[in-house]
Write a protein that holds these residues in place. Structure first.
Motif, PDB file in Angstrom:
ATOM      1  N   PHE A  18       0.714  -0.819   0.090  1.00  0.00           N
ATOM      2  CA  PHE A  18       0.478   0.241   0.186  1.00  0.00           C
ATOM      3  C   PHE A  18       1.041   1.400  -0.104  1.00  0.00           C
ATOM      4  O   PHE A  18       0.316   2.332   0.436  1.00  0.00           O
ATOM      5  N   GLY A  28       0.157  -9.049  -3.648  1.00  0.00           N
ATOM      6  CA  GLY A  28      -0.980  -9.656  -3.321  1.00  0.00           C
ATOM      7  C   GLY A  28      -2.133  -8.882  -4.547  1.00  0.00           C
ATOM      8  O   GLY A  28      -3.361  -9.008  -4.629  1.00  0.00           O
ATOM      9  N   GLU A  86     -12.226  -6.525  -9.084  1.00  0.00           N
ATOM     10  CA  GLU A  86     -13.212  -6.603  -7.808  1.00  0.00           C
ATOM     11  C   GLU A  86     -12.171  -6.861  -6.491  1.00  0.00           C
ATOM     12  O   GLU A  86     -12.573  -6.100  -5.924  1.00  0.00           O
ATOM     13  N   GLY A  87     -11.231  -7.179  -6.008  1.00  0.00           N
ATOM     14  CA  GLY A  87     -10.484  -7.155  -5.120  1.00  0.00           C
ATOM     15  C   GLY A  87      -9.764  -6.497  -4.771  1.00  0.00           C
ATOM     16  O   GLY A  87      -9.859  -5.593  -3.771  1.00  0.00           O
ATOM     17  N   GLN A  88      -8.842  -5.876  -5.720  1.00  0.00           N
ATOM     18  CA  GLN A  88      -8.679  -4.309  -5.650  1.00  0.00           C
ATOM     19  C   GLN A  88      -9.978  -3.118  -5.061  1.00  0.00           C
ATOM     20  O   GLN A  88      -9.585  -2.084  -4.429  1.00  0.00           O
ATOM     21  N   GLU A  94     -12.783  -3.290  -3.608  1.00  0.00           N
ATOM     22  CA  GLU A  94     -12.880  -3.560  -2.817  1.00  0.00           C
ATOM     23  C   GLU A  94     -12.584  -2.994  -1.184  1.00  0.00           C
ATOM     24  O   GLU A  94     -12.659  -2.484  -0.641  1.00  0.00           O
ATOM     25  N   GLY A  95     -10.637  -3.595  -1.593  1.00  0.00           N
ATOM     26  CA  GLY A  95     -10.215  -3.151  -0.670  1.00  0.00           C
ATOM     27  C   GLY A  95      -9.615  -2.089  -0.781  1.00  0.00           C
ATOM     28  O   GLY A  95      -9.086  -1.305   0.240  1.00  0.00           O
ATOM     29  N   TYR A 110     -12.947  -0.348   1.389  1.00  0.00           N
ATOM     30  CA  TYR A 110     -12.266  -0.706   2.792  1.00  0.00           C
ATOM     31  C   TYR A 110     -11.185  -0.003   3.620  1.00  0.00           C
ATOM     32  O   TYR A 110     -11.500   1.107   4.386  1.00  0.00           O
ATOM     33  N   MET A 111     -10.616   0.564   2.501  1.00  0.00           N
ATOM     34  CA  MET A 111      -9.418   1.089   3.008  1.00  0.00           C
ATOM     35  C   MET A 111      -9.614   2.758   3.444  1.00  0.00           C
ATOM     36  O   MET A 111      -9.249   3.312   3.773  1.00  0.00           O
ATOM     37  N   THR A 115     -16.773  -2.676   8.219  1.00  0.00           N
ATOM     38  CA  THR A 115     -17.047  -2.962   6.845  1.00  0.00           C
ATOM     39  C   THR A 115     -18.222  -3.703   6.253  1.00  0.00           C
ATOM     40  O   THR A 115     -18.471  -4.884   6.142  1.00  0.00           O
ATOM     41  N   ILE A 165     -19.760  -4.345  -0.152  1.00  0.00           N
ATOM     42  CA  ILE A 165     -18.975  -3.369  -1.183  1.00  0.00           C
ATOM     43  C   ILE A 165     -19.199  -3.971  -2.779  1.00  0.00           C
ATOM     44  O   ILE A 165     -18.815  -4.594  -3.161  1.00  0.00           O
TER      45      ILE A 165
END
Ligand code: FES
Ligand code: FES
Lengths: 738, 166
Positions: A236, A472, A627-629, A631-632, A635-636, A670, A673
């Motif tokens: 990150f 990741g 999608e994971g990116q 969502e993450g 969230y962040m 959370t 999303i």
């Protein structure tokens, strides 16, 4: 596996079986453990260090101090203003000595025995105070007092634009600093081989920059240094520059001849930081009655902490990256980064631009309110089009921002909710754009930003060598998909080797959302070159047969089969003004968020009920990973909006350097999303792809802020939106609906 | 059962089905024993102070933080770690679901997350989405936003994902 399908990430098997080998999972025969001695003072000169008691402890092999590593370093060549071990501590936690011992416990005991004599100096924690003439000088290597960088730029006639506006909103914002808190703490292992040189295994996002700095600071030829980057447990941006502890393990390994490991404790990660800069932002934004944005005036004071880090770039990004997706006719920016006696800030996901994005998008919401326009409609009326340049001359080759707005509007049922939900509940919208890598590398050079080598052998296996950083985000999956698509092999026949400067060609690293664009294009070129040569000898229809047959024919006719590909950025598209190259990118991604929140007016608690996120990544090479990116990222951003703050006591002591005190969102904080992928394709990206890892964070925070306003009629202009802030803003009674 | 110098204590554990006998100092944590002595590095240390859940393992079937567990306090216990989840080379249904749903990004939280989920579904095989949220609340993930993790566990709880991944 082909482009765009949902085949699982090849790395997932290792992840779920615990077989991923992170840096701290590695041990080597004879390995020593190192520990840093850190300053208890926010600002203090080291008068003397007495290491005799530490060295007398059985099992202690070495103690090093500032004198052992005298060369200053830093990721940006123009602002190298830190030392691996400081002769003057500039924040609580600044390392001044490092101990190596047979095991971690002994190293901890020895570090406590290192006796430092301090001369405590006056310290300064706030950027405005740091800029005052009488302020203590934080960093003597800074060129101008306590200023890392100051940028003033103007485009168009701002005064005329604002004077000609029907509405002008002026507002001020305070963005609290936050940190990355990647779950894996930093860890580095140095190994010295008098014949081969130095190897450093490290949790770094930038093996290539670390390679250069190790060679320079440790005075080794670059070909005597090897950097190995194991898969990272998250980055990150928190691992994207060379660090003092990496130089220390190198030095200690050279001194002792033994492997030396140093892993930071969680508390130390909070001091190492390089996270989101606190910023004070003043914005003025105008529009005509029919909802055309006119001019924007942005002034930003940036709290840098004790060292420059990427601060020179941050200072530009803090202004330069608000000029899309909405068109402006005039723009003025004035940004300054000040040194303070706190842990250094740096690039956190959405480097430099998440803070001004918050200020800008909330100001747009205010403007929509002033003009009595729907905020989505206001944004629609101002969308930049593909092929257009922003007011500060960035070329936008593709934009799916309109689609993003449509998607979140529909999915969230916006038209039936905005300004219509019962008091206490609300929806808010925000948009953003972000770079897919930067056109210019961090140190000036004319070599490619990324290169890939492919090796094919008669077994049918294809090995991809890339210096890109797997953390990741799916580098291996992305490169595998490209090779499968181009060469027709199965994913199981592809092996990806990354992050080893001895084995892989240079890639500049895992930062600024550059990897898909740059490593992806390099890989695509290598694969197409290879495919063309195979086709020449094995026939144009070679893909109709098992690839291994064609590879054997090709190897027999052409000899060993391999290919290289490299990517360099377009250098002809940016403004001619000073700083015009900073923020210029091969392609820009676009995002829109709608947040729905519930505000408890009794407790002040904000709950985010749902986030809808539509992101234009050009083309999703691995949709599940994209999608994971998304969502993450969302969230962040939510964590920063509601909970997180890198906060300090007046003494400069961190208020809570633990994951519990710092307050990261859990599963209970959370919401679901809803990630929506918008694909328009970009002419520069591989198969049209743009970035997805950072852009989708940006609108989280302003969308939540705007939703809180819709819910209870208050504007929260300071982060985080804590219960105390909400309650304070709610008294006296709000002007919202009842 | 102190050793002769009085500083080590012998403990017996069953770890992933294997009998383990070790003499450990009283301050040795289970996380250290697993990672450093047994090289079961699937047990991750994200904080070493009980805040992140990355070190979660099963102790006598209960999810427990290995970084806060003293080895001497669990003499005789049965330990399950992520390395023991596969049966006869096949992924555990939760492991397969994590793969299929893209629930692991960097993978650092994944072993702890999986073991919390195993404990949850053993206690409550048909756990609802809300129960899953509550059951995983002690495990931080910084990469995923939890969405695909919860999707994966929910799929197993609902019996959607009968097909283990290859
Ligand atoms: S390492 Fe045990 S809870 Fe974080
Ligand atoms: S997948 Fe990286 S912390 Fe969860």
């Amino acid at each position: 596996m082909t482009i765009g399908d949902r085949t699982p990430n090849p790395r997932a098997y290792d992840a779920v079986t615990g077989r991923t080998r992170f840096a701290d999972d590695l041990t080597f025969p004879g390995m020593l453990h190192a520990r840093l001695v850190r300053s208890p003072h926010a600002h203090a000169r080291v008068v003397a260090i007495d290491a005799a008691a530490a060295l007398a402890l059985p099992g202690v092999h070495a103690v090093i101090t500032a004198a052992d590593l005298p060369t200053p370093f830093g990721v940006i060549p123009w602002t190298q203003d830190e030392h691996a071990l400081a002769a003057k501590a500039r924040f609580v936690g600044d390392p001044v000595a490092c101990v190596a011992a047979v095991d971690e416990q002994t190293a901890i005991r020895a570090a406590a025995l290192v006796d430092v004599t301090w001369e405590v100096l006056p310290h300064v924690l706030e950027p405005a105070a740091a800029l005052a003439p009488e302020a203590p000088r934080v960093n003597e290597l800074a060129k101008h007092g306590n200023v890392t960088k100051s940028v003033q730029l103007a485009f168009g006639d701002l005064d005329a634009a604002l004077a000609g506006s029907d509405a002008v909103v002026a507002a001020s914002y305070d963005f609290a600093g936050s940190t990355h808190a990647a779950l894996e703490p930093h860890c580095a292992i140095g190994q010295w081989d008098p014949a081969g040189g130095l190897t450093v295994v490290s949790t770094t996002q930038v093996p290539h920059y670390l390679h250069r700095e190790l060679a320079r600071v440790l005075e080794l030829a670059e070909d005597r240094v090897r950097v190995i980057q194991p898969p990272l447990g998250g980055g990150f941006g928190g691992k994207s520059e060379p660090f003092g502890h990496e130089l220390c393990v190198g030095k200690l390994a050279m001194m002792t001849g033994r492997p030396v490991k140093l892993r930071l404790t969680r508390e130390e990660v909070f001091y190492t930081h390089r996270g989101r800069h606190p910023m004070h932002l003043d914005v003025r934004l105008g529009a005509t009655r029919d909802g055309r944005l006119t001019g924007c005036d942005l002034r930003v004071l940036i709290d840098g902490g004790a060292y420059a880090s990427f601060g020179l770039v941050t200072t530009y990004y803090a202004g330069q990256l608000v000029t899309a997706p909405l068109r402006l006719s005039a723009f003025r920016l004035d940004t300054t980064r000040a040194y303070t006696n706190k842990p250094p800030c740096g690039p956190k996901r959405g480097h430099g631009s998440v803070q001004p994005r918050f200020a800008f998008e909330v100001t747009v919401d205010r403007l929509a309110e002033a003009l009595d326009l729907d905020p989505i409609e206001l944004r629609r009326r101002n969308c930049l089009e593909a092929g257009e340049r922003t007011i500060n001359e960035f070329l936008v080759r593709s934009t799916g921002f309109r689609d993003c707005l449509d998607r979140v509007e529909r999915a969230s049922d916006w038209k039936r909710k905005h300004r219509q939900l019962p008091f206490g509940r609300g929806v808010g919208v925000a948009g953003s754009f972000y770079i897919s890598g930067t056109n210019y590398p961090i140190y000036p050079n004319e070599m490619p930003q990324s290169a890939v080598q492919l090796k094919v052998d008669r077994s049918g296996k294809v090995t991809v060598f890339s210096g890109a950083c797997e953390m990741g985000q799916g580098v291996e999956a992305m490169l595998t998909a490209i090779v499968c698509e181009e060469l027709g092999v199965a994913p199981g026949a592809v092996r990806v080797v990354t992050g080893d400067t001895d084995l892989t060609p240079v890639d500049l690293g895992g930062y600024s959302s550059r990897t898909t664009m740059m490593a992806g294009n390099a890989c695509l070129r290598a694969a197409r070159d290879l495919a063309a040569r195979v086709a020449e000898v094995a026939g144009a229809d070679w893909r109709t047969r098992p690839p291994v047959e064609a590879f054997r024919v090709a190897e027999a006719r052409l000899g060993a089969l391999g290919a290289v590909g490299s990517y360099d950025t377009p250098k002809d598209v940016h403004g001619a003004y000073r700083g015009g190259t900073i923020g210029a990118s091969p392609a820009y991604s676009f995002t829109a968020h709608v947040a729905e929140v519930t505000v408890d007016v009794e407790t002040g608690q904000v709950r985010v009920d749902r986030l809808w996120v539509a992101h234009d990544c050009g083309r999703a090479l691995r949709p599940q990973i994209v999608e994971g990116q998304i969502e993450g990222s969302a969230y962040m951003g939510l964590g920063e909006a509601l909970f997180e703050e890198q906060a300090f006591h007046p003494s400069g002591l961190h208020r809570g350097p633990s994951l519990l005190d710092y307050g990261l969102p859990t599963t209970l904080d959370t919401p679901d999303i809803v990630a929506m992928i918008v694909e328009g394709g970009d002419p520069e990206g591989p198969y049209g792809a743009k970035e997805a890892g950072e852009g989708p964070l940006h609108p989280s925070i302003p969308a939540i802020a705007n939703a809180i306003h819709d819910a209870v009629g208050i504007r929260l202009d300071a982060l985080p939106f804590s219960p105390a802030r909400v309650l304070a803003a709610l008294t006296p009674r709000p002007t919202g609906r009842s | 059962m102190r050793s002769s110098d009085g500083s080590l204590i012998e403990v017996h554990l069953t770890v992933n089905g294997d009998a383990v006998r070790r003499a450990v100092p009283p301050e040795r944590t289970l996380a250290e024993l697993l990672r450093e002595d047994l090289l079961l590095t699937g047990c991750k240390q994200g904080c070493d102070q009980g805040d992140c859940g990355a070190c979660t393992v099963l102790v006598d079937g209960r999810a427990q933080l290995a970084c806060l567990t003293l080895v001497v306090a669990i003499d005789g216990a049965t330990i399950e770690t992520v390395e023991g989840l596969q049966q006869r080379g096949r992924l555990h249904p939760l492991q397969a679901a994590f793969v299929a749903h893209g629930a692991a990004q960097c993978g650092f939280c994944t072993p702890g997350m999986l073991l919390s989920a195993v404990a949850l579904l053993r206690a409550s095989p048909r756990a609802s989405r809300d129960e899953i949220r509550a059951g995983l609340a002690g495990n931080l993930c910084r990469c995923t936003g939890y969405v695909k993790i919860i999707d994966a566990v929910e799929a197993v709880a609902r019996g959607d994902d009968e097909e283990p991944a290859p």
